[in-house]
Design a protein around this motif. Structure first.
Motif, PDB file in Angstrom:
ATOM      1  N   LYS A 131      42.603  40.375  44.342  1.00 28.61           N
ATOM      2  CA  LYS A 131      43.718  41.182  44.843  1.00 28.61           C
ATOM      3  C   LYS A 131      44.611  40.318  45.735  1.00 28.61           C
ATOM      4  O   LYS A 131      44.132  39.487  46.484  1.00 28.61           O
ATOM      5  CB  LYS A 131      43.201  42.357  45.676  1.00 28.61           C
ATOM      6  CG  LYS A 131      42.319  43.323  44.925  1.00 28.61           C
ATOM      7  CD  LYS A 131      43.152  44.238  44.096  1.00 28.61           C
ATOM      8  CE  LYS A 131      42.243  45.232  43.376  1.00 28.61           C
ATOM      9  NZ  LYS A 131      42.957  45.976  42.380  1.00 28.61           N
ATOM     10  N   ARG A 132      45.907  40.552  45.632  1.00 31.78           N
ATOM     11  CA  ARG A 132      46.864  39.931  46.550  1.00 31.78           C
ATOM     12  C   ARG A 132      46.818  40.701  47.871  1.00 31.78           C
ATOM     13  O   ARG A 132      46.227  41.775  47.948  1.00 31.78           O
ATOM     14  CB  ARG A 132      48.281  39.993  45.975  1.00 31.78           C
ATOM     15  CG  ARG A 132      48.473  39.161  44.723  1.00 31.78           C
ATOM     16  CD  ARG A 132      49.962  39.197  44.328  1.00 31.78           C
ATOM     17  NE  ARG A 132      50.187  38.577  43.048  1.00 31.78           N
ATOM     18  CZ  ARG A 132      50.395  37.284  42.852  1.00 31.78           C
ATOM     19  NH1 ARG A 132      50.390  36.465  43.869  1.00 31.78           N
ATOM     20  NH2 ARG A 132      50.618  36.811  41.642  1.00 31.78           N
ATOM     21  N   SER A 133      47.476  40.170  48.882  1.00 28.48           N
ATOM     22  CA  SER A 133      47.483  40.829  50.187  1.00 28.48           C
ATOM     23  C   SER A 133      48.111  42.223  50.128  1.00 28.48           C
ATOM     24  O   SER A 133      47.783  43.086  50.915  1.00 28.48           O
ATOM     25  CB  SER A 133      48.207  39.966  51.227  1.00 28.48           C
ATOM     26  OG  SER A 133      49.529  39.719  50.808  1.00 28.48           O
ATOM     27  N   ASP A 134      49.000  42.464  49.138  1.00 28.73           N
ATOM     28  CA  ASP A 134      49.605  43.789  48.989  1.00 28.73           C
ATOM     29  C   ASP A 134      48.744  44.742  48.166  1.00 28.73           C
ATOM     30  O   ASP A 134      49.137  45.876  47.904  1.00 28.73           O
ATOM     31  CB  ASP A 134      51.004  43.683  48.381  1.00 28.73           C
ATOM     32  CG  ASP A 134      51.002  43.177  46.937  1.00 28.73           C
ATOM     33  OD1 ASP A 134      49.917  42.949  46.356  1.00 28.73           O
ATOM     34  OD2 ASP A 134      52.110  42.992  46.385  1.00 28.73           O
ATOM     35  N   GLY A 135      47.564  44.274  47.723  1.00 34.53           N
ATOM     36  CA  GLY A 135      46.643  45.121  46.961  1.00 34.53           C
ATOM     37  C   GLY A 135      46.812  45.036  45.456  1.00 34.53           C
ATOM     38  O   GLY A 135      45.996  45.570  44.707  1.00 34.53           O
ATOM     39  N   SER A 136      47.841  44.350  44.968  1.00 37.59           N
ATOM     40  CA  SER A 136      48.041  44.224  43.523  1.00 37.59           C
ATOM     41  C   SER A 136      47.020  43.239  42.935  1.00 37.59           C
ATOM     42  O   SER A 136      46.531  42.344  43.623  1.00 37.59           O
ATOM     43  CB  SER A 136      49.471  43.777  43.203  1.00 37.59           C
ATOM     44  OG  SER A 136      49.736  42.514  43.759  1.00 37.59           O
TER      45      SER A 136
END
Length: 176
Positions: A131-136
Motif C-alpha cells: 500500500k502507498r501512504s494514501d492507502g492505494s
C-alpha cells in the motif's frame, strides 16, 4: 473546395490520434547513474536528488535518479558505505525498510543477472504487493545490488507492474 465542419473535425481527430501514436508513454533512453559505472534504461528523462539516511547503522548519502511514465515510477538509488560497514548488511536493511514502508505482502525473491564488464555483482529481484501512504495498492519490482562498497536499489512502482516495464528496465542495467 471548402471543407465542411464535419470534415475539419474528422481531420483534427485523426491528427490527434496519429500524433499520440508517435509519442509512446514509455520512451526508453540510456542514462548514466552518477560516477558508479552503472548505466540504465529509463522510459523518461529522470530527475536526480540526494539525501542522507541511516543505512548499516550509519548515515549515508543516497543518490536517487527517478522519473514517472506510463502510470509507473522508475527509480535507481545508490550509496557508498562507510569503512567498516558491510554491503550485504546495508542492503538487507535497505530491502527490509523498503518493504516495511509499503506494508508489503505476497513477496517473492529470485536471483537476477545484471550485465557487467567489471567486477561481479550480487543481485536479487523482489516482487511485492503493498500500500502507498494514501492507502492505494502498489506493486513493486525491485532489485537490490551489491557492487564492491556500493549498494544499489532499482525499482518499478505501479498499481500493476507490466512485463514491458520491468523487463526493459532491469535488462537495461549494466555495469561497465
Amino acid at each position: 473546395m471548402p471543407f465542411s465542419f464535419a470534415s475539419k473535425a474528422l481531420n483534427l481527430v485523426l491528427l490527434a490520434v496519429f500524433s499520440s501514436a508517435c509519442n509512446p508513454s514509455l520512451n526508453w533512453r540510456e542514462t548514466r547513474i552518477g560516477e558508479t559505472g552503472l548505466t540504465a534504461l529509463f522510459p523518461c528523462k529522470p530527475d536526480q536528488l540526494t539525501r542522507w539516511v541511516p543505512l548499516a547503522s550509519a548515515p549515508v548519502e543516497i543518490h536517487l535518479t527517478a522519473c514517472d511514465a506510463g502510470g509507473a515510477s522508475f527509480a535507481i538509488s545508490h550509496a557508498e558505505l562507510a569503512e567498516g560497514r558491510t554491503a550485504p548488511d546495508g542492503l538487507a536493511q535497505w530491502r527490509k525498510a523498503t518493504l516495511a514502508n509499503m506494508s508489503a505482502t505476497q513477496t517473492t525473491e529470485t536471483p537476477i543477472d545484471i550485465r557487467t564488464t567489471s567486477a561481479p555483482v550480487i543481485s536479487m529481484l523482489v516482487q511485492a504487493q503493498g500500500k502507498r501512504s494514501d492507502g492505494s495498492t502498489v506493486s513493486l519490482h525491485g532489485v537490490w545490488i551489491v557492487s564492491g562498497k556500493r549498494v544499489f536499489h532499482a525499482a518499478v512502482y505501479a498499481p500493476k507492474v507490466t512485463a514491458e516495464m520491468s523487463d526493459t528496465f532491469f535488462s537495461g542495467l549494466e555495469f561497465q
